[in-house]
Design a protein around this motif. Structure first.
Motif, PDB file in Angstrom:
ATOM      1  N   ASP A   1      10.290   0.281  -5.875  1.00  0.00           N
ATOM      2  CA  ASP A   1      10.624   0.214  -7.298  1.00  0.00           C
ATOM      3  C   ASP A   1       9.959   1.383  -8.021  1.00  0.00           C
ATOM      4  O   ASP A   1       8.767   1.356  -8.319  1.00  0.00           O
ATOM      5  CB  ASP A   1      10.149  -1.120  -7.881  1.00  0.00           C
ATOM      6  CG  ASP A   1      10.588  -1.286  -9.332  1.00  0.00           C
ATOM      7  OD1 ASP A   1      11.487  -0.529  -9.757  1.00  0.00           O
ATOM      8  OD2 ASP A   1      10.029  -2.156 -10.024  1.00  0.00           O
ATOM      9  N   SER A   2      10.723   2.420  -8.270  1.00  0.00           N
ATOM     10  CA  SER A   2      10.188   3.585  -8.973  1.00  0.00           C
ATOM     11  C   SER A   2      11.340   4.347  -9.612  1.00  0.00           C
ATOM     12  O   SER A   2      12.491   4.227  -9.177  1.00  0.00           O
ATOM     13  CB  SER A   2       9.429   4.502  -8.009  1.00  0.00           C
ATOM     14  OG  SER A   2      10.335   5.198  -7.180  1.00  0.00           O
TER      15      SER A   2
ATOM     16  N   SER B   1       4.679  10.730  -2.789  1.00  0.00           N
ATOM     17  CA  SER B   1       4.062   9.729  -3.671  1.00  0.00           C
ATOM     18  C   SER B   1       3.638   8.459  -2.935  1.00  0.00           C
ATOM     19  O   SER B   1       3.002   7.584  -3.528  1.00  0.00           O
ATOM     20  CB  SER B   1       5.040   9.351  -4.788  1.00  0.00           C
ATOM     21  OG  SER B   1       6.130   8.600  -4.264  1.00  0.00           O
TER      22      SER B   1
END
Length: 654
Positions: free
Chosen positions: A164-165, A205
């Motif tokens: 979820d990003s 990330s």
């Protein structure tokens, strides 16, 4: 045979294959009837029967393979290359017919002279053999609809579905856009480049700064090991190189110092103290390309024990020892599996501990068995086994000196390329990868990051191909650019002609179509790409190529040739770790074996020139190993998948 429903396929099945009936008259029909448990009227019925058995599972793959290899019906069809030559001769004799003359030119364009063979036209020629016609029509020659891109986009979508990003939202939109069949070629290229950038950002990330830096440096070391192994191979084969050993030594030690500093600055990283000590020893080493036979990985020592002359001899009379030797060989294979998992940043703690316990128990039982042996000197074996007492790590080297069993193993491996550079650094690399996995707060992120990196590489390759060949994005499928399609169109042209020449050409065309069907059946049955040799080659009497890709990213190729004056030549090739290749050659004629042996050094150099590392090239007598080789050819491809890189998979519904 029933193929995918498509309006372009209405010519795929001729109504009456007269040539097949003629061939069947010459075949051993009784044997064929026994093989398929059904009285077949013609070869077409035989093929349908075999496809039906394959579809419904009425016969296993090995039974169908046996029928395809041994049935006289199929052997009587002859060589595809000879049949093509005969067809071209007959078409030339009918040069007064402009349409037939046109077909002659088209067919000649689908075969190239073997002298012009290179990597690009080999792939192109294989794609035109007709074996993949139905698949190409289904894809319609369009990259948007290709299996390769669709599979890749679906893999990426599945990988990121639980992340979820904001980045994943952008990627998902790009994936949707790329699957739009109306997308223009230039728009698709822009989207592919944007997808690549966003995937790289997402990958970075997924880990903390400290592990991300260490992961990047470790990957650099892994690539440096691969590059240096290639250079080492080129030096051994007298190929000029642009980078010297001294430069690589310096570059490697600088990288090791950077990795060492990361561990000093982050002492909480797993196994930090041992890794720093290991790197210190390597940095002090004068020449990282120098063989260090006094320090070996446990896997090498276990392999030496399992393959020792002493145990081989004792295994023939002692079943317990025979079972223990088999267990040792399985342990060696399991260590290799764990190495692969460690390099892919998978957590191996539990299976590693289980394997260490298995090693301890197996060696303890072996010691007990050896202590009961009378009249055989087992001193060297016991000394080697004792080196593995209380083994704590699978990847850390142990000191072993001057043991005849190890010297015997080195003798057996002569002719096989072993990279000293890789051997000196492999243990460190494995321990670094394992430390990374254990130090990660969320180990699953490293697995995900690793999978993303693989897909990033695939996207990079597609972008490179598109830039090199912009037409790859266009719908350029042509029915005149495929052998099966052209032959089927030729049958339509000949359908209403009753003159003897046309009837003879029809027989030849139908025979060729049957052979293509057989190659398709072989491909489906063996889950591989099985094709004839799509080149004009004066020396060639008959030949075939069989290609596969395994789950472990290993590629296999089997080439069977029958050559004028030189007899049969069978080649088995395996490609793995991106650029390592092993070749086994089986030659029938003694004079040809001598010629092959004489040219093996040139073959090694040729492989090096395209950045491949020839690990081993072995030459065998075809007559001596013929029976055993049949089993080898079957087993070497076991549990493998279709070669996705060629993207030529059959798409036939039987």
């Amino acid at each position: 045979m029933q193929v995918l429903n498509n309006s372009l396929l209405n010519i795929l099945l001729p109504n009456d294959n007269k040539a097949l009936k003629d061939v069947l008259k010459q075949a051993d029909t009784n044997t064929l009837e026994q093989m398929i448990n059904n009285k077949s009227a013609n070869v077409n019925e035989v093929i349908k029967n075999l496809f039906e058995q394959l579809k419904n599972g009425k016969s296993n793959n090995s039974n169908i393979e046996n029928i395809l290899k041994n049935s006289n019906v199929f052997k009587e069809l002859g060589s595809f290359n000879k049949n093509i030559s005969n067809l071209l001769t007959n078409l030339e004799q009918n040069s007064s017919n402009p349409k037939l003359e046109n077909f002659k030119g088209i067919i000649e364009n689908l075969f190239k002279d073997i002298k012009d063979l290179d990597a690009t036209n080999l792939k192109e020629q294989i794609s035109k053999t007709g074996i993949f016609l139905e698949s190409k029509i289904a894809q319609n020659g369009n990259l948007q609809n290709s299996k390769l891109l669709d599979t890749l986009l679906n893999q990426i979508q599945n990988l990121i579905k639980n992340i979820d990003s904001p980045q994943t939202k952008v990627i998902n939109q790009l994936l949707t856009d790329l699957q739009n069949p109306n997308l223009k070629a230039n728009e698709q290229l822009v989207n592919l480049k944007s997808l690549l950038t966003n995937l790289q950002t997402l990958s970075n990330s997924l880990s903390s700064n400290e592990t991300q830096t260490l992961n990047n440096l470790t990957n650099q070391l892994q690539n440096l090991i691969k590059d240096s192994s290639l250079i080492e191979s080129k030096i051994q084969n007298n190929i000029p190189i642009s980078t010297t050993k001294e430069q690589l030594n310096t570059q490697t030690k600088e990288l090791l110092n950077q990795i060492r500093n990361e561990f000093i600055q982050n002492p909480n990283l797993s196994n930090s103290k041992n890794l720093i000590s290991q790197m210190d020893d390597l940095i002090k080493t004068n020449d990282l390309f120098k063989q260090n036979s006094n320090f070996l990985e446990p896997k090498t020592v276990l392999n030496a024990i399992a393959n020792s002359t002493e145990l081989k001899s004792l295994s023939t009379t002692n079943q317990n020892i025979s079972n223990l030797v088999l267990n040792l060989k399985n342990i060696v294979e399991n260590i290799s599996t764990l190495e692969t998992k460690a390099l892919n940043l998978q957590n191996i703690t539990d299976p590693k501990n289980t394997l260490l316990q298995n090693i301890t128990e197996t060696l303890s039982n072996l010691k007990t068995e050896l202590s009961n042996i009378k009249g055989v000197d087992t001193t060297n074996l016991n000394q080697l086994i004792s080196k593995l007492d209380n083994l704590q790590s699978l990847f850390s080297k142990i000191e072993v000196q001057n043991n005849p069993i190890l010297q015997n193993l080195q003798t057996l491996s002569q002719g096989t390329f072993l990279s000293n550079f890789a051997n000196n650094l492999n243990s460190l690399l494995l321990n670094l990868k394992e430390s990374l996995t254990q130090s990660q707060d969320n180990p699953q992120n490293l697995n995900l990051q690793n999978d993303l990196q693989k897909n990033i590489t695939k996207v990079e390759n597609i972008i490179r191909d598109v830039i090199t060949n912009p037409n790859i994005l266009k719908n350029d499928f042509s029915m005149t650019n495929d052998m099966k399609s052209v032959l089927l169109q030729l049958t339509q042209e000949l359908a209403n002609k009753s003159d003897p020449n046309s009837q003879e050409i029809m027989k030849q065309v139908e025979r060729l179509l049957t052979q293509i069907d057989l190659h398709q059946l072989n491909s489906l049955n063996s889950n591989s790409n099985y094709v004839y040799i799509p080149f004009f080659w004066e020396m060639l009497e008959d030949g075939s190529i069989n290609m596969k890709k395994s789950d472990e990213e290993k590629f296999y190729c089997q080439i069977n040739l029958t050559l004028k004056d030189n007899g049969k030549l069978d080649l088995m090739l395996a490609l793995y770790d991106n650029n390592k290749i092993e070749i086994n050659m089986y030659a029938q004629r003694e004079h040809f074996k001598d010629k092959l042996k004489e040219n093996i050094p040139k073959l090694r150099q040729a492989l090096n020139s395209v950045d491949l590392i020839p690990i081993s090239i072995k030459l065998y007598d075809l007559k001596e190993v013929q029976e055993d080789k049949k089993t080898q050819k079957t087993n070497i491809y076991s549990n493998t998948n279709l070669n996705d890189d060629l993207d030529l998979g059959l798409n036939i519904r039987v």
